[in-house]
Enzyme design. Structure first.
Site, PDB file in Angstrom:
ATOM      1  N   LYS A   7       0.137  -7.519  12.825  1.00 51.34           N
ATOM      2  CA  LYS A   7      -0.899  -6.622  12.288  1.00 51.34           C
ATOM      3  C   LYS A   7      -2.200  -6.955  13.007  1.00 51.34           C
ATOM      4  CE  LYS A   7      -3.051  -4.984   8.001  1.00 51.34           C
ATOM      5  NZ  LYS A   7      -3.012  -5.000   6.510  1.00 51.34           N
ATOM      6  N   GLU A  38      -1.414 -28.906  27.401  1.00 53.16           N
ATOM      7  CA  GLU A  38      -2.671 -29.441  26.849  1.00 53.16           C
ATOM      8  C   GLU A  38      -2.475 -30.745  26.084  1.00 53.16           C
ATOM      9  OE1 GLU A  38      -5.297 -26.898  28.512  1.00 53.16           O
ATOM     10  OE2 GLU A  38      -5.716 -28.612  27.205  1.00 53.16           O
ATOM     11  N   THR A  41       1.613  -4.377   4.155  1.00 54.45           N
ATOM     12  CA  THR A  41       1.426  -4.618   5.595  1.00 54.45           C
ATOM     13  C   THR A  41       0.888  -6.008   5.885  1.00 54.45           C
ATOM     14  OG1 THR A  41      -0.809  -3.719   5.466  1.00 54.45           O
ATOM     15  CG2 THR A  41       0.984  -2.194   6.048  1.00 54.45           C
ATOM     16  N   ASP A  42       0.251  -6.659   4.899  1.00 48.49           N
ATOM     17  CA  ASP A  42      -0.419  -7.937   5.193  1.00 48.49           C
ATOM     18  C   ASP A  42       0.534  -9.004   5.719  1.00 48.49           C
ATOM     19  OD1 ASP A  42      -2.988  -7.912   2.555  1.00 48.49           O
ATOM     20  OD2 ASP A  42      -2.683  -6.725   4.375  1.00 48.49           O
ATOM     21  N   SER A 101       1.730  -7.686  -0.644  1.00 46.31           N
ATOM     22  CA  SER A 101       2.488  -8.641   0.185  1.00 46.31           C
ATOM     23  C   SER A 101       1.736  -9.936   0.471  1.00 46.31           C
ATOM     24  CB  SER A 101       2.909  -7.985   1.502  1.00 46.31           C
ATOM     25  OG  SER A 101       1.830  -7.874   2.397  1.00 46.31           O
ATOM     26  N   THR A 135       0.820  -1.222   0.000  1.00 47.53           N
ATOM     27  CA  THR A 135       0.000   0.000   0.000  1.00 47.53           C
ATOM     28  C   THR A 135       0.839   1.251   0.000  1.00 47.53           C
ATOM     29  OG1 THR A 135      -1.840  -1.074   1.086  1.00 47.53           O
ATOM     30  CG2 THR A 135      -1.661   1.289   1.406  1.00 47.53           C
ATOM     31  N   TYR A 156      -8.166   0.457  -3.266  1.00 47.25           N
ATOM     32  CA  TYR A 156      -7.096   1.082  -4.067  1.00 47.25           C
ATOM     33  C   TYR A 156      -6.248  -0.027  -4.689  1.00 47.25           C
ATOM     34  CZ  TYR A 156      -4.796  -0.219   0.248  1.00 47.25           C
ATOM     35  OH  TYR A 156      -4.375  -0.933   1.323  1.00 47.25           O
TER      36      TYR A 156
END
Ligand code: DAS
Length: 363
Positions: free
Chosen positions: A199, A320, A126-127, A93, A46, A60
């Site tokens: 993120k 667990e 950013t992803d 990304s 972006t 965009y």
């Protein structure tokens, strides 16, 4: 007064102008010599995106603006660093994969080995920024600063966050105090360690968070301020070396949720996964309908790592599940997506679960 007077004055003025120009040139060379040399490696995202209007902040197109345009859009950068730009690739990304990671890591290591490079900024979508950052955190072989930066608004948007994020990232990469802290993420005036940042919001500019372990510093007025360090090994203190790698082992993530079965696990193993990260519920719990498939995968030689979808906290070994008996590895505090990265690199060195568990407690 002879007619030569004006000529003499002209000659003197020329002399003064020449000396002034030489002094300015010397000063600018002198200033440039004082500024850090920072290389910007652009990959897309972006921060390099464009929208149809100034209010387009979703919908965009990412990865359209080249590195030289990104640099030209922030002329203030030239006052704080000698910057060179390289367009390593130009993609959103969500499409970055092993090949791009290896290409980027090798370029970073070549550049940082050069004495005239003081730091590197990587502009990135950013992803998956946190994943690329963590991969580099484990394979960069230098103490010099490497800073990843992106933006949540495209370059054409009102109050685009890319320019100030890029300026801050260059300041950070050019700051000697940033050295030796591992790969850093500079977003929204905050400095995060690549190990723990994620993120956390789909669209807001404060999306990058290290919620419980915390940011390591801030950038205020262009100046970085540090308040803590990460304690786990990184960069020069890891055993991973990508120099001779032209691929990475296939490792996948199987996500747990109410009523989940074993279809995903079986499909991923059948597709050739050499490692499997189980993003368990809670403290890495294994749903009864999934567990047999994981046990069989382990018996078939797949390395199984128990992680958690929760996002914070330690996945306790033998908590667990009886990891000792099952020969599973636990992810410690790493998110499933980062546990996958560490397991990929671990499998380039060993298939010993004892050794791999050591790595998860070391990095
Ligand atoms: N698609 C997103 C990416 O490239 C855009 C962004 O947020 O950078 O990661």
């Amino acid at each position: 007064m002879s007619k030569q007077f004006p000529q003499a004055v002209r000659a003197m003025l020329c002399g003064f102008m020449f000396m002034f120009a030489a002094a300015v040139q010397a000063e600018s060379v002198n200033n440039a010599a004082k500024l850090p040399n920072v290389t910007i490696l652009a990959t897309g995202g972006t921060i390099a995106g464009t929208g149809a209007t100034s209010t387009t902040t979703v919908g965009y197109t990412a990865a359209t603006v080249g590195v030289q345009s990104l640099i030209a859009a922030v002329p203030e950068i030239a006052k704080v660093a000698n910057v060179t730009g390289e367009q390593v690739f130009q993609i959103a990304s969500e499409n970055i994969g092993d090949a791009q990671w290896l290409q980027l890591a090798k370029r970073v290591n070549v550049l940082l080995a050069q004495p005239n490079v003081d730091g590197i900024v990587i502009t990135h979508g950013t992803d998956t920024l946190e994943e690329t950052a963590y991969f580099l955190h484990l394979v960069v072989k230098s103490k010099k600063p490497v800073v990843l930066v992106g933006s949540m608004r495209p370059s054409t948007a009102l109050s685009a966050d890319g320019p100030i994020n890029l300026y801050n990232a260059v300041r950070l990469a050019g700051t000697p105090e940033a050295a030796g802290r591992g790969v850093l993420v500079a977003m929204n005036d905050q400095i995060h360690s690549a190990r723990d940042v994620t993120k956390a919001n789909t669209t807001t500019t404060d999306t990058f968070r290290t919620s419980e372990l915390g940011v390591i510093g801030y950038i205020q007025g262009g100046k970085p301020f540090f308040y803590r360090n990460v304690v786990r090994n990184h960069t020069l203190d890891t055993e991973f070396d990508v120099t001779k790698l032209d691929g990475l082992p296939q490792v996948d993530v199987a996500y747990a949720y109410a009523n989940v079965g074993d279809v995903a696990v079986n499909a991923l193993v059948a597709a050739g996964a050499r490692g499997l990260v189980h993003a368990g519920v809670g403290n890495g719990s294994l749903p009864a309908r999934t567990k047999p498939a994981l046990v069989k995968a382990r018996k078939d030689g797949v390395v199984v790592v128990r992680a958690s979808r929760v996002g914070q906290g330690i996945v306790a070994r033998n908590g667990e599940a009886n990891d000792d008996a099952l020969d599973f590895v636990v992810a410690d505090t790493l998110s499933p997506q980062k546990a996958r990265i560490l397991l990929m690199l671990a499998l380039t060195k060993t298939t010993s679960t004892r050794e791999i568990q050591r790595m998860f407690y070391t990095y």
